[in-house]
Every structure is written in structure tokens, then in C-alpha cells.
Design an enzyme around this catalytic site. Structure first.
Site, PDB file in Angstrom:
ATOM      1  N   ASP A  85      -4.591  10.042   9.587  1.00 50.94           N
ATOM      2  CA  ASP A  85      -3.490   9.576   9.864  1.00 50.94           C
ATOM      3  C   ASP A  85      -3.051  10.174  11.317  1.00 50.94           C
ATOM      4  OD1 ASP A  85      -2.615   7.570   7.926  1.00 50.94           O
ATOM      5  OD2 ASP A  85      -2.842   9.400   6.626  1.00 50.94           O
TER       6      ASP A  85
ATOM      7  N   GLU B 112       0.901  -1.091   0.046  1.00 54.75           N
ATOM      8  CA  GLU B 112      -0.132  -0.019  -0.110  1.00 54.75           C
ATOM      9  C   GLU B 112       1.119   1.261   0.106  1.00 54.75           C
ATOM     10  OE1 GLU B 112      -3.209   1.740   3.214  1.00 54.75           O
ATOM     11  OE2 GLU B 112      -3.025  -0.486   3.207  1.00 54.75           O
TER      12      GLU B 112
END
Lengths: 273, 434
Positions: A57, A46
Site C-alpha cells: 500500500d 473490498e
């Protein structure tokens, strides 16, 4: 992409998906880290394309993103790196980035331009965490045109209808978020993951991979007991930061062992295969 | 406008983990809107606790100074907590209560929304955390203390730009983590659906009050209503009731910072491009790749690279006009209100003053303008005294002076009726708009 996961499952292990951002700490090293992950047993990669406002995040990935952006890399550089990666590897990769990046790529083509560039660079799919199913029609159309798989997130807070629609729209695998919260390493694995995977199994035959807060070989082994794949991000980024490709290789090898050690084939889908 | 879209703008671009909660919020809001006890509760709190309706004040000295249209000020600075922000937090606080959320989180730039949220949390007995950029904590220190006094935890945000944009990112991250117990009390008409709609519905009372009172006093609608625009809540509150009154110009003033020819501004609608930020499609200050730009404004509350999607739609349909006032013009407006009217405005609100003076001259004495004075300026006193000293010495921005060196109107009586040459000079530089 789902074939790669099923193939790993057929070999008696959960598929291992490793996230690393493009351009961290620099473009060549990020590619070397991704290649090291592949060599050490990752089944899927990924590749994060940095974005200025990554609201899914946590600090580890935010900081890595910031380093890459400060170095001046653009999404075009990221795509180019993916093309080189594809030439060197035989496992599938997918891009993970935010919708504003996809939408701006090669204006005026925008989404279509991004999908085509990703496919041309050998990427197999995309994860766009701030694109929920309800807003995804324009993206799904252009992704399908070029054969890119789409991966949607499913969370324990979602009701069954949302879970079913996320699973239906996911043409690669379903990304089950193990815990509430943003990406980041966690000491212990959340108790929410297994029930979420059970709920997803009830509404889909697609492979289900579990990520967010999956950090260690023991976590991987535990997740491999109920999911088709294990996604590790922040722990890999931290390894890349601390020890480059060598450290990534060591971590991924341990995670891959965990994926094998803990794997149990789901009873129902086993018979279906 | 249905399903959270304003033309092509708006929508809900958020992680899946939040979608069910956003649905629940919308349902709770719809139910509350249909519930007379909710309306009664809101009315009572707005009136007895919040000090509404706020006053509509004819600023005679500013009007005389401009020498044109009558300029009214909508005195949101007189509302409890010192800005228009309380309208929205009262509504959302009660919604949170109905949804059994016991914890409120909020982002804040200038601290006005943070203070309002801390206030409602104290009133309703809820836990409260406010995220505020480290840079903003410094320049709006007074508001940090106010929040803390009311029991809120203020978390300085040290990521990215250390201002409002990253405070929103950090609040979103908290929400993604604690969504089951926590309501994100978003402070502007930005973010994913249903926030732009909900916040608008709670602040539109501003324009409703203005319209009713002005009709009574002047017997007609204003020619223009004006407000500063950061995320756009006070402007939307002012504009919304007037959208269908086609003769009323709706004018939003964004932060022009050091000027639109620099990259040091926050004029999103004037100089931005279409993009997706903080859950909605709108205008964004960003590069060609979609990376969001750092912004600048002297006012922390306008220092933001996005803007509410309904404003984007009003801009594109031409129903509203947007222009920019620079830092220097905002300081000029700040000083005009201080010295002519004895009102210390928030630096945010001060952005609308110089453009209002210019418009008043264009419209002439028969015109009527209403400026939303969205907040008071106590919080800005430190920063303004600091900045004025910095820009005072001969750096070319001759229209900005420290008050002790060059009062706006040395002979008080004449200043109120005629222009000083200095004033005329400064206003000629004030036409910067896009």
C-alpha cells in the site's frame, strides 16, 4: 462473486469494485462510506482490515490504516462491521488484508478461524496480497471449506506459468495489477494493463478485474474497454477522508458511469456466454 | 533445508509481482555458485578490497577481567566499511551485475549495511538508494554522511516506527515499483526466499575463518561462539560452519532494551511469537492480532521486531541458544572493550560482550569462547556520549557511568587482573535471558 461481475457485464458495463478500509476515520463512518459506495453503483466492495506493515500500500491507504489502528480497532471489530454491512446490503463484499492478520485470527484455529468468521460475517471472498499462490495451499483449503472465494494478484512481471497458476487459484476473479507499484492514485493509466489482461485471457475464463492506480472515471472507462471489472482504492479512500460518505457517493457514481461508458465485451468470452 | 523453508519457518510471502524476480535471483545465485569465475572474483574482492580474512584476536585483558575462559574476538570491525556487512554486499552486488540490474536499493538500521551497499554501488558503478528510518538517520548521522559521500541517495523513512522495520517496508515498496531495473540488496538473513539462504552463504565465511584459525592456534574447537542478533546476519555468519560441530554452543544475544519485563526491547527470539513479517514465517514481536509491535534498542541495528527464519529454526531445534542483553549491559560491554582492549565496538556487537564475560566465568579457565565483533563503533560515539550523560546521574542503573566520572578500572594494572566490586555488582544484574 464472479456472478456479480458477470451480471454487471451482462448489463453492458464493467463491474465496479470499491476498496475502503474498516475503521477509517471511525468504524461507523467507514460502514457508511461502504454503503454509500454500494448505493452509488459499486458491484463489489473490498473491505480493508488494517495491518501494521502494509507493504503493497501507498501513502493514502497507509495513513488511513494508521488512523484505524490508532483508534484501537482490531480485526474482530472489522469482522463485526462487515456483518452489519452484510445485513444492510445485497452486493457481495470481500476482505482485503495481509497474511499475518489472517493467520493470527482466533488462535489456535488461525486461518480456519479467520475463514469461518469471514464467512459468518457474510463476506464472499478474500484478497491477501502478500500470499502468493505457492504459499496458499493451507489458506485455499480452509477458504474452500466455508465457501469463501480467493482472489490472487497477477502482475505484468509474472511469467506465463505464474499467471496461469494465479488465475487457476483465483476462485472469485483475477486481480490484474495495472502497473508495477503499490496502491495509490496515478495521473495516467499505465500502458501495461491491457497487454496483461490479454495474457490472462489466454490462460483463463475467470473474470479479470484491473486495479492499482485506477483513480478517475476516465481511467475506469479505459479499463472497462478491456477488462471485466475495475478496482478503485486510494481514490475512494481519499474521498472518504476529504468528504465522508457524500464524497464517496459522488466519486463512485462518476466511476460507475465510466464503467458503463467504456465497456466493451470481450469478443471471445461473449460468444462463450 | 529445501525450497526456502527451515522447518516450518521461512517461505516466500510476497506480492505476486515479486515472485518471478525472486525465482530469477535464485537461479542467478545457483549459477554463480557453480561458476569458478564468480568464486575467483569474490575471493579477490574479499581479500584485496575487503580485507579478509579478518583477524582473530585473543582479548587477554577481557579474559583476565572475566577470570575464566579465553575470549577471542573475531575482528569484523577491521573489515572494509567497518563491519561484516561487506561480505554480503559483494556477493549480491556481483549477482545484480549478472542479472543486468543497474540500480541497488537497500534498507539500513545502524547504517552499516547502507554504507556497505553504497560502497559496492560506487565500486560497480551502480545507482544506489538507501532507505533509513528518520530516527536512525539522527542517531547514526555519521553513516548517513558516509553513504552520501559515496554517491548514494539516502531517503529518510517517516512512516510507522521510523526505524528499520519501516525502512524495510519502504524498500519493498520501491522494489515492487522498480523491480525490472532494480535489485533489492537485502542486508540480513531475513525476507522472502532466497534471501535468507543467499545472505547466509555470503556471510558464512566468518565462521569458516574462525574455525580454521582456531584449530590451528588452539588445536581444538571453541566451547561457544557468540554474536549479537537483530535480523541475524553476523550471527548466522558465525554459527553456520559450526552447526554440525555439536560440541560448540551457538549463542545469540538479542537486544533487551529497557528489559524484557517492559515492551521496550527487540528480543524477538527470546520473547516473540510465530508470525509472518517481511516475506517469511519466523518469530515476530507482535500483539495477539498479528499487528507488529514497535521495538526499542539503544542500537539501531538490532531495533527490529523480526528475525531470520533460520535462527527461528535453530532456536526451536535447540541447536542454538538465544538470550538478551539490556541497553545498560550493551553500554557496559561497550565500555569494557574501549577501556580494557582499546577497541571501540559497534553498540550492536557490544551486546554480546557482557554475556560472554558471564559465560567465561561459567566455563572456567579451560574454556574457549569466540565473540563476533561484527562492527566498529565510530558511528556510535555521538550517541553513546549523549546516552551516558543521560543515564549517569543517580537513576539506579549504577553500572553505567560516563567515562570521565568513573572509569571502569581506575587503577589500570589491577583492573586487568581482578574484579572491582563495582564490576562484580554490575555483572550480577547481567543474567537476563529467556
Amino acid at each position: 462473486m464472479s456472478e456479480a461481475i458477470r451480471e454487471a457485464n451482462g448489463e453492458g458495463r464493467a463491474a465496479l469494485v470499491v476498496y475502503l478500509p474498516a475503521g477509517f476515520p471511525d468504524m461507523d463512518t467507514s460502514r457508511a462510506c461502504l454503503e454509500a459506495a454500494a448505493e452509488a453503483g459499486a458491484d463489489l466492495l473490498e473491505v480493508g482490515f488494517p495491518y501494521s506493515d502494509p507493504l503493497m500500500d501507498g501513502p493514502v491507504i497507509q495513513q488511513a490504516n494508521q488512523v484505524a489502528m490508532d483508534a484501537g480497532y482490531t480485526p474482530h471489530d472489522d469482522i463485526e462491521m462487515c456483518a452489519q454491512l452484510d445485513a444492510n446490503l445485497d452486493i457481495p463484499s470481500l476482505v482485503m488484508t495481509y497474511y499475518n492478520i489472517c493467520w493470527h485470527y482466533r488462535a489456535p484455529d488461525r486461518l480456519a478461524g479467520f475463514a469461518r468468521a469471514a464467512a459468518d460475517a457474510g463476506l464472499s471472498g478474500a484478497i491477501v496480497p502478500d500470499l502468493p499462490v505457492a504459499e496458499s495451499a493451507p489458506w485455499l483449503r480452509v477458504a474452500a471449506d466455508v465457501g469463501l472465494a480467493s482472489v490472487f494478484l497477477a502482475a505484468s512481471t509474472s511469467d506465463d506459468a505464474h499467471l496461469a497458476s494465479a488465475a487457476d487459484a483465483s476462485t472469485g476473479f483475477v486481480y490484474a495489477t495495472s502497473t508495477l507499484g503499490v496502491t495509490g492514485t496515478r495521473e495516467s493509466l499505465s500502458q501495461r494493463a491491457e497487454p496483461l489482461v490479454s495474457r490472462l485471457r489466454a490462460v483463463t475464463d475467470r473474470p479479470v478485474c484491473v486495479g492499482i492506480g485506477v483513480s478517475t472515471a476516465d481511467h475506469a472507462a479505459a479499463v472497462a474497454g478491456f477488462a471485466d471489472g475495475v478496482i478503485v482504492g486510494s481514490a475512494a479512500v481519499r474521498a472518504a477522508a476529504d468528504g465522508g460518505p457524500v464524497a464517496v457517493k459522488r466519486l463512485v457514481a462518476a466511476l460507475a458511469q465510466g464503467c458503463r461508458r467504456g465497456y466493451r465485451a470481450p469478443a471471445s468470452s461473449e460468444s462463450a456466454r | 533445508m529445501h525450497d526456502g523453508h527451515f522447518g516450518r519457518f521461512g517461505g516466500r510471502f510476497v506480492p505476486e509481482v515479486l515472485t518471478t524476480t525472486l525465482d530469477e535471483l535464485e537461479t542467478a545465485f545457483d549459477k554463480a555458485q557453480a561458476d569458478e569465475t564468480f568464486a575467483a572474483q569474490m575471493d579477490a574482492l574479499r581479500r584485496d578490497y575487503g580485507g579478509r580474512p579478518t583477524k582473530l584476536y585473543l582479548a587477554e585483558h577481557l579474559t583476565a577481567h572475566a577470570g575464566g575462559a579465553r575470549i577471542y574476538l573475531k575482528r569484523e570491525d577491521l573489515a572494509h566499511t567497518g563491519s561484516h556487512k561487506l561480505c554480503n554486499v559483494l556477493g549480491q552486488g556481483l549477482l545484480a551485475q549478472r542479472m543486468d540490474k543497474r540500480r541497488l536499493i537497500a534498507e539500513t538500521g545502524a547504517g552499516q549495511h547502507g554504507v556497505a551497499t553504497a560502497t559496492i554501488a560506487a565500486l560497480l558503478g551502480m545507482e544506489c538508494r538507501v532507505y533509513m528510518g528518520e530516527e536512525d538517520c539522527r542517531r547514526q548521522r555519521l553513516n548517513v554522511v558516509r553513504m552520501q559521500l559515496m554517491g548514494a541517495e539516502v531517503t529518510p523513512v517517516t512512516t510507522g516506527t521510523r526505524t528499520l522495520k519501516d525502512a524495510i517496508n519502504e524498500t519493498m515498496r520501491d522494489w515492487v515499483t522498480n523491480v525490472e531495473t532494480t535489485h533489492y540488496l537485502l542486508g540480513s538473513v531475513v525476507g522472502p526466499h532466497p534471501f535468507p539462504m543467499i545472505v547466509r552463504e555470503f556471510v558464512k565465511v566468518i565462521g569458516e575463518e574462525v574455525r580454521g584459525e582456531l584449530l590451528e592456534r588452539e588445536g581444538r574447537l571453541p566451547d561457544a561462539v557468540m554474536a549479537c542478533v537483530g535480523g541475524g546476519s553476523n550471527a548466522m555468519g558465525m554459527f553456520h560452519r559450526f552447526i554440525t560441530d555439536e560440541t560448540v554452543r551457538l549463542i545469540g544475544v538479542e537486544a533487551g532494551g529497557h528489559g524484557l519485563d517492559t515492551d521496550q526491547h527487540s528480543a524477538t527470539l527470546v520473547a516473540g511469537t510465530e508470525g509472518i513479517l517481511h516475506g517469511a514465517r519466523s518469530y515476530v514481536l507482535q500483539d495477539d492480532y498479528g499487528q507488529v509491535h514497535p521495538t526499542h534498542s539503544i542500537s539501531a541495528g538490532l531495533d527490529y521486531p523480526g528475525v531470520g527464519p533460520e535462527h527461528a529454526w535453530l532456536r526451536d531445534t535447540g541447536r542454538a541458544e538465544y538470550r538478551a542483553a539490556t541497553d545498560a549491559q550493551a553500554l557496559e560491554g561497550f565500555r569494557l572493550l574501549c577501556e580494557l582492549e582499546g577497541i571501540i565496538p559497534a553498540l550492536e556487537s557490544a551486546h554480546a560482550v557482557v554475556p560472554a564475560v558471564e559465560l567465561a566465568r561459567e566455563l572456567g579457565p579451560d574454556g574457549i569462547i569466540v565473540v563476533n565483533l561484527s562492527g566498529r563503533g565510530d558511528k556510535d560515539v555521538d550517541e553513546v556520549s549523549h546516552v551516558l550523560e543521560m543515564v549517569t546521574p543517580s537513576d539506579g542503573e549504577s553500572d553505567v557511568h560516563a567515562p570521565d566520572r568513573s572509569p571502569a578500572h581506575p587503577p589500570r594494572s589491577s583492573a586487568r587482573t581482578s574484579d572491582s566490586p563495582q564490576r562484580a555488582a554490575s555483572s550480577s544484574t547481567g543474567g537476563e535471558e529467556g
